[in-house]
Design a protein around this motif. Structure first.
Motif, PDB file in Angstrom:
ATOM      1  N   ASP A   8     -39.677  16.651 -10.905  1.00  0.00           N
ATOM      2  CA  ASP A   8     -38.978  17.036  -9.679  1.00  0.00           C
ATOM      3  C   ASP A   8     -37.465  17.188  -9.884  1.00  0.00           C
ATOM      4  O   ASP A   8     -36.658  16.629  -9.147  1.00  0.00           O
ATOM      5  CB  ASP A   8     -39.278  15.985  -8.597  1.00  0.00           C
ATOM      6  N   ILE A   9     -37.122  17.976 -10.910  1.00  0.00           N
ATOM      7  CA  ILE A   9     -35.712  18.147 -11.271  1.00  0.00           C
ATOM      8  C   ILE A   9     -35.015  19.164 -10.366  1.00  0.00           C
ATOM      9  O   ILE A   9     -35.501  20.288 -10.184  1.00  0.00           O
ATOM     10  CB  ILE A   9     -35.590  18.657 -12.737  1.00  0.00           C
ATOM     11  N   SER A  10     -33.881  18.774  -9.815  1.00  0.00           N
ATOM     12  CA  SER A  10     -33.029  19.723  -9.096  1.00  0.00           C
ATOM     13  C   SER A  10     -31.613  19.602  -9.630  1.00  0.00           C
ATOM     14  O   SER A  10     -31.230  18.555 -10.162  1.00  0.00           O
ATOM     15  CB  SER A  10     -33.012  19.415  -7.594  1.00  0.00           C
ATOM     16  N   TYR A  11     -30.866  20.711  -9.513  1.00  0.00           N
ATOM     17  CA  TYR A  11     -29.476  20.670  -9.968  1.00  0.00           C
ATOM     18  C   TYR A  11     -28.595  21.528  -9.063  1.00  0.00           C
ATOM     19  O   TYR A  11     -28.913  22.683  -8.778  1.00  0.00           O
ATOM     20  CB  TYR A  11     -29.349  21.153 -11.420  1.00  0.00           C
ATOM     21  N   ILE A  12     -27.501  20.938  -8.641  1.00  0.00           N
ATOM     22  CA  ILE A  12     -26.542  21.660  -7.797  1.00  0.00           C
ATOM     23  C   ILE A  12     -25.172  21.640  -8.460  1.00  0.00           C
ATOM     24  O   ILE A  12     -24.690  20.571  -8.866  1.00  0.00           O
ATOM     25  CB  ILE A  12     -26.454  20.990  -6.404  1.00  0.00           C
ATOM     26  N   VAL A  26     -38.268  21.214 -10.228  1.00  0.00           N
ATOM     27  CA  VAL A  26     -39.024  21.628 -11.418  1.00  0.00           C
ATOM     28  C   VAL A  26     -39.770  20.451 -12.043  1.00  0.00           C
ATOM     29  O   VAL A  26     -39.184  19.408 -12.326  1.00  0.00           O
ATOM     30  CB  VAL A  26     -38.097  22.284 -12.474  1.00  0.00           C
ATOM     31  N   ASP A  27     -41.082  20.626 -12.231  1.00  0.00           N
ATOM     32  CA  ASP A  27     -41.925  19.691 -12.979  1.00  0.00           C
ATOM     33  C   ASP A  27     -42.384  20.404 -14.236  1.00  0.00           C
ATOM     34  O   ASP A  27     -42.852  21.534 -14.158  1.00  0.00           O
ATOM     35  CB  ASP A  27     -43.181  19.321 -12.183  1.00  0.00           C
ATOM     36  N   LEU A  28     -42.248  19.745 -15.381  1.00  0.00           N
ATOM     37  CA  LEU A  28     -42.630  20.404 -16.632  1.00  0.00           C
ATOM     38  C   LEU A  28     -42.868  19.346 -17.702  1.00  0.00           C
ATOM     39  O   LEU A  28     -42.109  18.383 -17.803  1.00  0.00           O
ATOM     40  CB  LEU A  28     -41.493  21.329 -17.081  1.00  0.00           C
ATOM     41  N   THR A  29     -43.945  19.521 -18.480  1.00  0.00           N
ATOM     42  CA  THR A  29     -44.233  18.595 -19.574  1.00  0.00           C
ATOM     43  C   THR A  29     -44.142  19.333 -20.899  1.00  0.00           C
ATOM     44  O   THR A  29     -44.646  20.445 -21.022  1.00  0.00           O
ATOM     45  CB  THR A  29     -45.656  18.006 -19.411  1.00  0.00           C
ATOM     46  N   ILE A  30     -43.481  18.735 -21.869  1.00  0.00           N
ATOM     47  CA  ILE A  30     -43.370  19.331 -23.198  1.00  0.00           C
ATOM     48  C   ILE A  30     -44.201  18.496 -24.167  1.00  0.00           C
ATOM     49  O   ILE A  30     -43.960  17.308 -24.327  1.00  0.00           O
ATOM     50  CB  ILE A  30     -41.896  19.351 -23.680  1.00  0.00           C
ATOM     51  N   GLU A  31     -45.183  19.141 -24.789  1.00  0.00           N
ATOM     52  CA  GLU A  31     -46.068  18.447 -25.724  1.00  0.00           C
ATOM     53  C   GLU A  31     -45.534  18.574 -27.153  1.00  0.00           C
ATOM     54  O   GLU A  31     -44.963  19.603 -27.515  1.00  0.00           O
ATOM     55  CB  GLU A  31     -47.476  19.067 -25.685  1.00  0.00           C
TER      56      GLU A  31
END
Ligand SMILES: Nc1ncnc2c1ncn2[C@@H]1O[C@H](COP(=O)(O)OP(=O)(O)O)[C@@H](O)[C@H]1O
Ligand SMILES: [Mg+2]
Length: 248
Positions: A8-12, A26-31
């Protein structure tokens, strides 16, 4: 194994003219072992997201989870080689700044420079190298810290189209033979499909994840060959039309 998890990334951005919301939820997983390409229109927030992954900026909201001691290397959009230093001194600059063992850093640098065709250029300065060779040198510099995860921001954007094809093969070859997990940002859908095993499509600003595609093309084939494979065009059409439909 999960190398990194974005939750749940946000940036302002805050500036004199006000606030710019660059990333939203943004939700994202890096394998481990994967090659992820992040694509999205210019100004959508790709660089911002990569800087958050690199730990260079802190998200306004959300969390970045990663196992302890995962070393991350970040290659910024411009190659940032210093003209007053030779190639060997350029690729070992971080180790020099961190006062690490110089002989070991230079030994590993020479090994990689030799292996990837820059051995004869180690005492030359950046202006003596072609754009593609400079890009290879920049990548070797990035890999010298032996990262578990390599983050590349538009690594080919400064190159003309022909050079870009050769250099993407180079970069692919170097990253796969050094067995690096990688996240690459690009605005070029073809480039993403040709090199990655997963493509993450972002919407226009504020960036959210629009879709994620598994690319089931031969993983061992270099990017120039993958561009010719059956299936490539289908991926392109799908992602291109999804990117357009994020315009509403
Ligand atoms: N330092 C900053 N201050 C204010 N706005 C910024 C700053 N850096 C980037 N932005 C804005 O945030 C948005 C996303 O930028 P960026 O992550 O660089 O996009 P991309 O890499 O996808 O082109 C853009 O609209 C840009 O203008
Ligand atoms: Mg950018």
């Amino acid at each position: 194994m999960k190398l990194m998890e974005l939750i749940d990334i946000s940036y302002i951005y805050h500036s004199a003219d006000g606030e710019t919301e660059a990333i939203k939820g943004v939700d994202l997983t890096i394998e481990e072992g994967g090659f992820t390409a992040i694509v999205g229109p210019s100004g959508s927030g790709k660089t911002t997201l990569l800087k958050i992954m690199a730990g260079l900026i802190k998200p306004s909201r959300g969390k970045v989870l990663l196992p302890e001691n995962v070393k991350i290397a970040y290659m910024p959009q411009r190659d940032q080689l210093f003209e007053w230093r030779n190639i060997l001194k350029n690729v070992t600059i971080s180790q020099e700044i961190e006062k690490q063992d110089k002989r070991e850093a230079e030994r590993y640098a020479e090994e990689l420079l030799d292996k990837y065709g820059l051995g004869e250029f180690k005492k030359k300065h950046p202006s003596a190298l072609s754009g593609g060779m400079r890009q290879r040198a920049a990548l070797i510099r990035t890999l010298l810290s032996r990262p578990r995860l390599t983050l590349l921001d538009e690594p080919f954007s400064a190159l003309d189209f022909q050079t870009r094809l050769y250099v993407s093969d180079d970069v692919f070859r170097i990253l796969s033979s050094e067995k690096k997990s990688c996240v690459m940002v690009t605005h070029d859908i073809s480039e993403a499909i040709s090199i990655a095993d997963r493509v993450v499509l972002l919407t226009r600003r504020p960036a959210t994840v629009k879709a994620i595609y598994r690319i089931e093309l031969d993983k061992s084939a270099p990017p120039t060959v993958r561009r010719e494979l059956a299936g490539f065009t289908e991926y392109f059409k799908t992602i291109f039309s999804d990117m357009e439909s994020s315009d509403e």
